[in-house]
Scaffold this active site. Structure first.
Site, PDB file in Angstrom:
ATOM      1  N   LYS A 125       3.720   1.697  -5.269  1.00  0.00           N
ATOM      2  CA  LYS A 125       2.741   1.664  -6.356  1.00  0.00           C
ATOM      3  C   LYS A 125       3.333   2.269  -7.626  1.00  0.00           C
ATOM      4  O   LYS A 125       3.131   1.751  -8.725  1.00  0.00           O
ATOM      5  CB  LYS A 125       1.472   2.402  -5.948  1.00  0.00           C
ATOM      6  CG  LYS A 125       0.673   1.667  -4.895  1.00  0.00           C
ATOM      7  CD  LYS A 125      -0.538   2.478  -4.465  1.00  0.00           C
ATOM      8  CE  LYS A 125      -1.282   1.795  -3.337  1.00  0.00           C
ATOM      9  NZ  LYS A 125      -2.395   2.614  -2.836  1.00  0.00           N
ATOM     10  N   ASN A 146       0.785  -1.233   0.000  1.00  0.00           N
ATOM     11  CA  ASN A 146       0.000   0.000   0.000  1.00  0.00           C
ATOM     12  C   ASN A 146       0.819   1.286   0.000  1.00  0.00           C
ATOM     13  O   ASN A 146       0.254   2.371   0.030  1.00  0.00           O
ATOM     14  CB  ASN A 146      -0.967   0.001   1.192  1.00  0.00           C
ATOM     15  CG  ASN A 146      -2.036  -1.054   1.034  1.00  0.00           C
ATOM     16  OD1 ASN A 146      -2.433  -1.391  -0.066  1.00  0.00           O
ATOM     17  ND2 ASN A 146      -2.479  -1.602   2.149  1.00  0.00           N
ATOM     18  N   CYS A 147       2.109   1.201  -0.056  1.00  0.00           N
ATOM     19  CA  CYS A 147       2.982   2.376  -0.086  1.00  0.00           C
ATOM     20  C   CYS A 147       2.863   3.061  -1.450  1.00  0.00           C
ATOM     21  O   CYS A 147       2.928   2.410  -2.499  1.00  0.00           O
ATOM     22  CB  CYS A 147       4.414   1.929   0.167  1.00  0.00           C
ATOM     23  SG  CYS A 147       5.667   3.181  -0.127  1.00  0.00           S
ATOM     24  N   ASP A 148       2.695   4.381  -1.458  1.00  0.00           N
ATOM     25  CA  ASP A 148       2.550   5.127  -2.709  1.00  0.00           C
ATOM     26  C   ASP A 148       3.770   4.996  -3.611  1.00  0.00           C
ATOM     27  O   ASP A 148       3.638   4.860  -4.830  1.00  0.00           O
ATOM     28  CB  ASP A 148       2.268   6.603  -2.425  1.00  0.00           C
ATOM     29  CG  ASP A 148       0.869   6.834  -1.867  1.00  0.00           C
ATOM     30  OD1 ASP A 148      -0.004   5.962  -2.062  1.00  0.00           O
ATOM     31  OD2 ASP A 148       0.657   7.886  -1.237  1.00  0.00           O
TER      32      ASP A 148
END
Length: 114
Positions: A14, A9-11
């Site tokens: 991504k 879930n880390c930007d």
């Protein structure tokens, strides 16, 4: 095989995954939270790229570490901190075998794969 280590879930993760997918680069994704982090793998990373590079001092996990621990951090205490809280490891870590690349930079990825 190329392995991308980090947290789903880390930007920044991504962005790295999207870049690799768009560039059609085959890789395996290893999520620290889901898949864990072995002491043996961390010990390899402590040699290359090293504990100071691996330790993410900008994130919320670091800010939650007690001040006395942060002020007296060394390789041994950083190792234990990373094993206990893999979220504190800078991400992504792109493992190309002999070379490890920390963080995501589209230009750097372009130079690696094109």
């Amino acid at each position: 095989m190329i392995t991308l280590y980090g947290i789903k879930n880390c930007d920044t993760m991504k962005k790295a995954r999207a870049w690799l997918d768009e560039a059609d680069v085959a890789y395996q994704f290893h999520d620290y939270k889901k898949d864990g982090l072995s002491p043996e793998l961390l010990d390899l990373w402590l040699q290359n790229p090293g504990w100071e590079a691996l330790l993410n001092r900008r994130g919320t996990t670091w800010r939650k570490v007690p001040e006395d621990v942060r002020d007296n951090i060394n390789e041994a205490s950083a190792r234990q901190l990373m094993l206990d809280n893999p979220s504190i490891i800078k991400r992504p870590l792109l493992d190309l075998g002999e070379r490890k690349v920390l963080g995501f930079n589209a230009d750097e990825y372009s130079s690696l794969f094109r």
